[in-house]
Design a protein around this motif. Structure first.
Motif, short mmCIF file in Angstrom:
data_model
loop_
_atom_site.label_atom_id
_atom_site.label_comp_id
_atom_site.label_asym_id
_atom_site.label_seq_id
_atom_site.Cartn_x
_atom_site.Cartn_y
_atom_site.Cartn_z
N ARG A 272 0.83 -1.21 0.00
CA ARG A 272 0.00 0.00 0.00
C ARG A 272 0.87 1.26 0.00
O ARG A 272 0.60 2.21 -0.73
CB ARG A 272 -0.91 0.00 1.23
CG ARG A 272 -1.84 1.20 1.27
CD ARG A 272 -2.47 1.34 2.62
NE ARG A 272 -3.39 0.25 2.93
CZ ARG A 272 -4.67 0.26 2.59
NH1 ARG A 272 -5.16 1.31 1.97
NH2 ARG A 272 -5.44 -0.74 2.89
N LEU B 135 -7.03 -2.01 -3.25
CA LEU B 135 -7.16 -3.20 -4.09
C LEU B 135 -5.83 -3.95 -4.15
O LEU B 135 -5.79 -5.18 -4.03
CB LEU B 135 -7.61 -2.82 -5.51
CG LEU B 135 -8.97 -2.15 -5.68
CD1 LEU B 135 -9.29 -1.94 -7.15
CD2 LEU B 135 -10.06 -2.97 -5.01
N GLU C 168 -4.03 -11.71 -0.23
CA GLU C 168 -4.48 -13.03 -0.67
C GLU C 168 -3.32 -13.94 -1.07
O GLU C 168 -3.26 -15.09 -0.68
CB GLU C 168 -5.46 -12.90 -1.86
CG GLU C 168 -6.75 -12.15 -1.55
CD GLU C 168 -7.68 -12.89 -0.58
OE1 GLU C 168 -7.46 -14.08 -0.35
OE2 GLU C 168 -8.61 -12.26 -0.05
N ASP D 180 -6.88 -2.51 7.67
CA ASP D 180 -6.42 -1.97 6.38
C ASP D 180 -7.11 -2.63 5.20
O ASP D 180 -7.37 -1.99 4.19
CB ASP D 180 -4.89 -2.06 6.26
CG ASP D 180 -4.38 -3.48 6.50
OD1 ASP D 180 -5.13 -4.29 7.09
OD2 ASP D 180 -3.25 -3.77 6.09
N VAL D 181 -7.39 -3.91 5.32
CA VAL D 181 -8.13 -4.59 4.26
C VAL D 181 -9.10 -5.58 4.89
O VAL D 181 -8.91 -6.03 6.02
CB VAL D 181 -7.20 -5.39 3.30
CG1 VAL D 181 -6.17 -4.51 2.66
CG2 VAL D 181 -6.54 -6.54 4.01
N LEU D 182 -10.16 -5.88 4.16
CA LEU D 182 -11.02 -7.00 4.54
C LEU D 182 -10.92 -8.00 3.40
O LEU D 182 -11.62 -7.90 2.41
CB LEU D 182 -12.47 -6.54 4.72
CG LEU D 182 -12.83 -5.96 6.09
CD1 LEU D 182 -14.25 -5.44 6.10
CD2 LEU D 182 -12.65 -7.01 7.19
N ASP D 183 -10.00 -8.91 3.53
CA ASP D 183 -9.80 -9.87 2.45
C ASP D 183 -10.64 -11.12 2.72
O ASP D 183 -11.48 -11.13 3.62
CB ASP D 183 -8.31 -10.21 2.30
CG ASP D 183 -7.73 -10.75 3.60
OD1 ASP D 183 -8.50 -11.07 4.51
OD2 ASP D 183 -6.50 -10.85 3.69
N ALA E 2 -10.46 -12.44 6.44
CA ALA E 2 -11.10 -11.58 7.44
C ALA E 2 -12.62 -11.68 7.29
O ALA E 2 -13.36 -11.77 8.28
CB ALA E 2 -10.63 -10.15 7.26
N GLU F 191 -13.10 2.41 0.17
CA GLU F 191 -12.05 1.67 -0.56
C GLU F 191 -12.15 0.18 -0.25
O GLU F 191 -12.08 -0.66 -1.16
CB GLU F 191 -10.65 2.15 -0.14
CG GLU F 191 -10.32 3.57 -0.53
CD GLU F 191 -10.84 4.59 0.48
OE1 GLU F 191 -11.01 4.22 1.65
OE2 GLU F 191 -11.10 5.73 0.07
N VAL F 192 -12.30 -0.13 1.03
CA VAL F 192 -12.39 -1.54 1.43
C VAL F 192 -13.65 -2.17 0.83
O VAL F 192 -13.63 -3.30 0.34
CB VAL F 192 -12.38 -1.66 2.97
CG1 VAL F 192 -12.76 -3.07 3.40
CG2 VAL F 192 -11.01 -1.29 3.52
N ILE G 231 -15.13 -1.38 -1.99
CA ILE G 231 -14.92 -1.62 -3.43
C ILE G 231 -14.08 -2.88 -3.62
O ILE G 231 -14.38 -3.74 -4.47
CB ILE G 231 -14.24 -0.40 -4.08
CG1 ILE G 231 -15.24 0.75 -4.14
CG2 ILE G 231 -13.74 -0.75 -5.48
CD1 ILE G 231 -14.64 2.08 -4.54
N ALA G 232 -13.03 -3.02 -2.80
CA ALA G 232 -12.20 -4.22 -2.91
C ALA G 232 -13.01 -5.47 -2.63
O ALA G 232 -12.87 -6.49 -3.31
CB ALA G 232 -11.02 -4.12 -1.94
N VAL H 168 -16.22 -5.88 -3.12
CA VAL H 168 -17.11 -6.13 -4.26
C VAL H 168 -16.34 -6.83 -5.37
O VAL H 168 -16.79 -7.82 -5.94
CB VAL H 168 -17.72 -4.81 -4.76
CG1 VAL H 168 -18.42 -5.02 -6.10
CG2 VAL H 168 -18.69 -4.24 -3.73
N GLN H 169 -15.13 -6.33 -5.65
CA GLN H 169 -14.34 -6.95 -6.73
C GLN H 169 -13.93 -8.37 -6.40
O GLN H 169 -13.76 -9.20 -7.28
CB GLN H 169 -13.11 -6.09 -7.02
CG GLN H 169 -13.49 -4.74 -7.59
CD GLN H 169 -12.51 -4.25 -8.61
OE1 GLN H 169 -11.53 -4.91 -8.94
NE2 GLN H 169 -12.76 -3.06 -9.14
N LEU H 170 -13.75 -8.64 -5.12
CA LEU H 170 -13.40 -10.00 -4.71
C LEU H 170 -14.64 -10.90 -4.63
O LEU H 170 -14.52 -12.07 -4.31
CB LEU H 170 -12.74 -9.96 -3.33
CG LEU H 170 -11.22 -9.83 -3.26
CD1 LEU H 170 -10.77 -9.70 -1.83
CD2 LEU H 170 -10.55 -11.03 -3.90
#
Lengths: 368, 143
Positions: free
Chosen positions: A248, A263, A270, B64-67, B70, B96-97, B99-100, B102-104
């Motif tokens: 990031r 993203l 991942e 920072d992310v919800l992958d 998570a 931002e998270v 959108i990520a 949704v794409q995932l």
């Protein structure tokens, strides 16, 4: 103490006689009278220390030279202190000598000598002639019937070799494979093309010896490449967080929007998790790429794991071997613009992905 | 007990779990790795029973992310919590998270979402039907 000093009476007298001359030498260069006193003292201490090694009649010239050196090194110290005045914390760290320093220097000298001994005689001679005797490349070229440029290039190669040998001697390691030295030299020389040819990244993951030694070699280049390339070793859960946060930061520095940076961080998360789950260890290299007017960020995740036997399936949504969501690889592919997996069963997996700067994608248009 | 710790783990989890009436409010202070996420999940499930909570609010604004991991952890938490009689509301998902996610193609089943803590409390109040006025208004006025 007193007895010893009175025995040395005549010697002390020699020193005392030097004082006016030393004071004159220092006084002609420094205005502040207190500082003059200090530096005269320092000079006398040094002269006394060297007393036994200096012939009686050369005492005066020796003292004069010492006085000049003391003044010069004071001026250097002063300049450095001024240049670093803003660095409160680092002020005088390296100007004061710690007790072990001279011992370390001595040890260092013996390592250098051992490393030098490992070089072929011709290379050793040219390196010593240049670095120690101060012969310039033109002189060296003339005596060797070649050009100064060729000598400079040869010197660079020898220095790279020397750094490798130095580190090997220092760590007391003998490279386990034939490839090790070639890999280490390519890293030491910072030769990117040669590094690619040898696939140094993969070798460093396999070879503990080279991984250890290369840390010292890569430091040299980190200053020049740190802005564009970051390496994160991945072996534990916590490394996944480090990798995605580093990604990031690099993305933000390269001018990606907060959304794109997220993203990218998510995609790194991942694939870094895959390394932790399936391979013992690996690394993620994040770097800046530019080709034909567009630039972007490249992420390469490399591991020395078991490889992916069913790549077709692994790339499909919902296929999971550890009861996850099965979204690791296909998910990362959707988040990035370019995505490529190379895997060899039993050897390891390399995932390369790129996100381009110009490609500003919105949620929903994720089909290319 | 300011920071929950599971026996056998030395490092404190950088998460605070506050009790507000019948609700647990979870605020995460830093990015969490997978092990820490799992620990948080186990800890919350245990506390829901011990404190007889009716709802959980998880504030993820500092994640920072919800992958995928998570998301799966939160989904499992919500599923288990529901089976034990508590609803889960996740608040603070940044654009931002989102959108990520949704794409995932990440789905958060069993999980309710709200924009922030205040909306989350209101949502929980509606969901559980047990509007604990004191707790609800108390948080609001401090807001």
């Amino acid at each position: 103490m007193d007895g010893a000093r009175s025995e040395l009476g005549p010697d002390d007298q020699v020193i005392v006689d030097l004082v006016p001359m030393v004071r004159k030498v220092v006084g002609s260069r420094i205005r502040d009278p207190h500082l003059v006193d200090d530096l005269v003292q320092e000079t006398l201490v040094r002269v006394m220390a060297a007393h036994s090694r200096v012939e009686g009649d050369t005492m005066a010239p020796y003292a004069a030279v010492t006085a000049r050196n003391v003044v010069a090194s004071y001026a250097r110290r002063n300049d450095r202190a001024r240049a670093r005045a803003h660095l409160l914390a680092h002020g005088d760290i390296d100007s004061s000598e710690r007790p072990g320093d001279s011992l370390l220097r001595q040890e260092d000298r013996s390592i250098v000598a051992a490393a030098l001994a490992r070089l072929p005689a011709a290379e050793r001679d040219i390196l010593v002639a240049h670095e120690v005797n101060g012969d310039d490349t033109r002189t060296l070229a003339a005596t060797r019937d070649t050009t100064p440029g060729a000598v400079a290039a040869q010197l660079a190669r020898i220095r790279a070799k020397m750094r490798v040998e130095y580190l090997l001697v220092k760590e007391n390691l003998e490279p386990p494979t034939d490839r090790c030295r070639a890999v280490l030299r390519a890293l030491s020389a910072g030769d990117r093309r040669r590094q690619r040819e040898l696939d140094t990244g993969a070798h460093l993951l396999e070879c503990d010896c080279c991984a250890l030694v290369s840390a010292g070699l890569l430091d040299r280049w980190s200053a020049s490449s740190s802005d564009d390339e970051m390496r994160v070793p991945v072996a534990r859960d916590a490394d996944v967080v480090t990798a995605r946060q580093t990604g990031r930061q690099v993305a933000a520095r390269l001018g990606f929007s907060p959304t794109d940076s997220t993203l990218i961080a998510t995609a790194i998360s991942e694939i870094a998790r895959n390394i932790v789950k399936f391979a013992e260890r690996g690394e993620i290299v994040i770097s800046h790429v530019s080709t034909g007017g567009s630039d972007g960020i490249s992420i390469v995740a490399r591991d020395v794991g078991p490889g992916i036997p069913a790549l077709e399936q692994a790339m499909r949504d919902g296929y999971s071997t550890y009861r996850g969501l099965g979204l690791g690889l296909p998910g990362a592919r959707r988040l990035m613009d370019e995505f490529d997996v190379v895997t060899e069963v039993g050897k390891g997996t390399t995932v390369s992905m790129t996100k381009w700067h110009s490609a500003r994608r919105r949620p929903g248009d994720n089909e290319n | 007990m300011p920071s929950p710790e599971l026996p056998g783990t030395s490092e404190p989890l950088r998460v605070s779990i506050l009790t507000q009436g019948q609700f647990l409010i979870v605020s995460i202070h830093t990015a969490l790795d997978d092990t820490q996420m799992t620990r948080l999940q186990e800890d919350l499930i245990e506390q829901v029973g011990r404190q007889r909570s009716r709802g959980i609010i998880v504030d993820v604004s500092t994640l920072d992310v919800l992958d995928s991991f998570a998301t799966r952890t939160l989904t499992q938490l919500a599923h288990v919590a529901r089976l034990r009689g508590a609803e889960t509301v996740v608040v603070g998902i940044s654009p931002e998270v989102a959108i990520a996610m949704v794409q995932l193609s990440l789905q958060m089943s069993f999980v309710h979402t709200a924009l922030d803590l205040e909306e989350g409390l209101q949502r929980l109040g509606e969901l559980t039907g047990a509007l604990d006025e004191a707790a609800f208004l108390g948080t609001r006025s401090r807001g």
